[in-house]
Design an enzyme around this catalytic site. Structure first.
Site, PDB file in Angstrom:
ATOM      1  N   ARG A   1       0.803  -1.367   0.102  1.00 27.32           N
ATOM      2  CA  ARG A   1      -0.032   0.120  -0.036  1.00 27.32           C
ATOM      3  C   ARG A   1       0.812   1.196  -0.060  1.00 27.32           C
ATOM      4  O   ARG A   1       0.494   2.251  -0.493  1.00 27.32           O
ATOM      5  CB  ARG A   1      -0.999  -0.133   1.387  1.00 27.32           C
ATOM      6  CG  ARG A   1      -1.994  -0.942   0.925  1.00 27.32           C
ATOM      7  CD  ARG A   1      -3.070  -0.838   2.275  1.00 27.32           C
ATOM      8  NE  ARG A   1      -4.394  -1.480   1.851  1.00 27.32           N
ATOM      9  CZ  ARG A   1      -5.393  -1.705   2.800  1.00 27.32           C
ATOM     10  NH1 ARG A   1      -5.160  -1.180   3.945  1.00 27.32           N
ATOM     11  NH2 ARG A   1      -6.293  -2.391   2.513  1.00 27.32           N
TER      12      ARG A   1
ATOM     13  N   LYS B   1     -16.978 -18.176   4.154  1.00 22.46           N
ATOM     14  CA  LYS B   1     -18.330 -18.304   4.478  1.00 22.46           C
ATOM     15  C   LYS B   1     -19.109 -17.733   3.466  1.00 22.46           C
ATOM     16  O   LYS B   1     -18.965 -16.581   2.743  1.00 22.46           O
ATOM     17  CB  LYS B   1     -18.394 -17.645   5.680  1.00 22.46           C
ATOM     18  CG  LYS B   1     -17.955 -18.425   6.874  1.00 22.46           C
ATOM     19  CD  LYS B   1     -18.257 -17.497   8.317  1.00 22.46           C
ATOM     20  CE  LYS B   1     -17.907 -18.211   9.585  1.00 22.46           C
ATOM     21  NZ  LYS B   1     -18.304 -17.722  10.740  1.00 22.46           N
TER      22      LYS B   1
ATOM     23  N   GLY C   1      -8.146  -8.994   0.752  1.00 25.06           N
ATOM     24  CA  GLY C   1      -6.858  -9.535   1.632  1.00 25.06           C
ATOM     25  C   GLY C   1      -6.478 -10.609   1.317  1.00 25.06           C
ATOM     26  O   GLY C   1      -5.351 -10.897   0.789  1.00 25.06           O
TER      27      GLY C   1
ATOM     28  N   GLY D   1     -12.105  -4.552   2.264  1.00 25.70           N
ATOM     29  CA  GLY D   1     -13.364  -4.177   2.180  1.00 25.70           C
ATOM     30  C   GLY D   1     -13.936  -3.345   1.178  1.00 25.70           C
ATOM     31  O   GLY D   1     -15.090  -3.518   0.530  1.00 25.70           O
TER      32      GLY D   1
HETATM   33  C1  3PG Z   1      -8.357  -1.594   5.382  1.00 21.83           C
HETATM   34  O1  3PG Z   1      -7.338  -2.074   5.921  1.00 21.83           O
HETATM   35  O2  3PG Z   1      -9.237  -2.244   4.878  1.00 21.83           O
HETATM   36  C2  3PG Z   1      -8.839  -0.033   5.233  1.00 21.83           C
HETATM   37  O3  3PG Z   1      -7.468   0.739   5.470  1.00 21.83           O
HETATM   38  C3  3PG Z   1      -9.720   0.397   5.934  1.00 21.83           C
HETATM   39  O4  3PG Z   1      -9.650   0.079   7.648  1.00 21.83           O
HETATM   40  P1  3PG Z   1     -11.095  -0.057   8.472  1.00 21.83           P
HETATM   41  O5  3PG Z   1     -11.485  -1.642   7.840  1.00 21.83           O
HETATM   42  O6  3PG Z   1     -10.171  -0.056   9.705  1.00 21.83           O
HETATM   43  O7  3PG Z   1     -11.908   0.842   8.138  1.00 21.83           O
HETATM   44 MG    MG Z   2     -10.717  -3.432   6.702  1.00 25.55          MG
END
Ligand code: 3PG
Ligand code: MG
Length: 397
Positions: free
Chosen positions: A36, A197, A354, A377
């Site tokens: 990142r 899941k 991820g 996310g």
């Molecule tokens: C992540 O790592 O998914 C983003 O930086 C957002 O972080 P968060 O899920 O803590 O909002």
């Molecule tokens: Mg996150």
């Protein structure tokens, strides 16, 4: 896409509040994956090249509105300096006198990182007063944090409404890759959705069946779909309470002309541990005391054939328990096949999430994908067809 880019802004002598996502994994005080951080370099250099002063705004972890020293962004400074090839100054607060003094002290050509925005409760509440305090520190807002764009926070959403705003280079790259993969894709489109899941990916499946031609379901999720067909999955991870939902998804997919691909054969083991004794069986012959931990060789061939028959691939989630060998084999083989089709120019491949990125990196395939998102996310929410507040705010700006 109705947002401005750095090309549209006059940055000469301007303080550019640049929202980045450098929420990177850290172990023992060291950054263990700097991806990142590396991906924001073009934006920072571009701002410097246009005579602007990049002031980086970012969150780190989840301190929930309090100062938590272990969650200081200071920990990323060495990795940030290494990626940029230049010294980066640090201010111990993102608003108030410390931030102001830090910004004042940065010489032309310098870069400043402000402390964790989430040390202030106003960040996550998207408090207008907090956003105003941030906005007062700069002249232009540049949002380069696609992976945090699913959060409507002051530094990801509020600021775009208070200042001249534009997207950074990484934000542009992420959005254009996603647009090519799912907005206006070349057909046929195949999607891989894996992971443990079904319950976490219901919205995703619902959106994808209406938009892709083939949907490969892998990982623990596939077990729930197998169970929905009345197949006994033994001790496999399976959400038995969701078999009805899985059935509905399968019916809707059929009606929409989307082919769902479930594994025809599977790798089973009695223990969930690395190098556990395993065997390949047809998907409907999982022994009662065994669990499905990976897709089998026939299933993998079918996934690769689906890739070969497609022009566009969107990938989210592994096909098996890829963290423990040998249950990474289906994911690895499929990822390598996607990589080589991409190299040959036959497939446009986009992946995110991820676990997905970790799995593709482990297989050595990630570099050959057309695009690997930095987002978890946010990538998921985009695939679900949801509006990302950080992107929407740029569109309105
Ligand atoms: C992540 O790592 O998914 C983003 O930086 C957002 O972080 P968060 O899920 O803590 O909002
Ligand atoms: Mg996150």
């Amino acid at each position: 896409m109705g947002w401005k880019t750095l090309d549209d802004m006059d940055l000469q002598g301007k303080v550019v509040l640049t929202r980045v996502d450098i929420n990177v994994p850290v172990e023992g005080g060291k950054v263990t994956d700097a991806t990142r951080i590396e991906r924001i370099v073009p934006t920072v250099k571009d701002i410097l090249g246009r005579g602007g002063k990049p002031v980086l705004l970012a969150h780190f972890d989840r301190p929930k509105g309090k100062v938590v020293p272990e969650m200081s962004l200071k920990v990323v400074l060495p990795a940030l300096e290494a990626a940029l090839g230049t010294k980066v100054s640090f201010a111990e607060d993102c608003v108030g006198p410390k931030a102001a003094a830090g910004i004042e002290a940065v010489p032309a050509g310098g870069v400043l990182l402000l402390e964790n925005t989430r040390f202030h409760g106003g960040e996550e509440k998207n408090d207008p007063e907090f956003a105003k305090a941030l906005a007062a520190e700069g002249d232009v807002y540049c949002n380069d944090a696609f992976s945090a764009a699913h959060r409507a926070h002051a530094s990801t959403e509020g600021l775009a409404r208070l200042m001249p705003a534009c997207a950074g280079r990484l934000m542009q790259a992420e959005l254009s890759a996603l647009e090519k993969a799912l907005g206006k894709p070349e057909r046929p489109v195949v999607a891989v959705v894996g992971g443990a899941k079904v319950s976490t990916k219901l919205d995703l499946l619902g959106n994808l069946i209406a938009r892709v031609d083939t949907l490969v379901i892998g990982g623990g999720m596939a077990n729930t779909f197998l169970a929905a067909q009345g197949i006994d999955v033994g001790k496999s991870l399976c959400e038995h309470d969701l078999t009805g939902t899985a059935k509905e998804i399968a019916e809707k997919a059929k009606a929409a002309g989307c082919t769902i691909l479930l594994p025809a054969d599977v790798v089973v083991a009695r223990e969930f541990k690395a190098n556990a004794a395993s065997e390949v069986v047809p998907a409907d012959e999982c022994p009662p005391d065994a669990m499905i931990l990976d897709a089998g060789p026939e299933a993998t061939k079918a996934v690769i054939a689906a890739f070969e028959a497609s022009k566009t691939l969107v990938w989210n989630g592994p096909l098996g328990a890829f963290e423990i060998p040998p249950f990474n084999e289906a994911t690895d083989a499929a990822a390598r096949a996607a990589a080589s089709l991409t190299r040959e120019g036959k497939l446009l491949s986009v992946a995110g999430g991820g676990d997905t990125v970790a799995a593709l990196n482990a297989s050595g395939a990630a570099d050959d994908f057309n695009y690997v998102s930095t987002a978890g996310g946010a990538f998921l929410e985009w695939l679900e067809g949801k509006t990302l507040p950080g992107v929407a705010a740029l569109e309105k700006a």
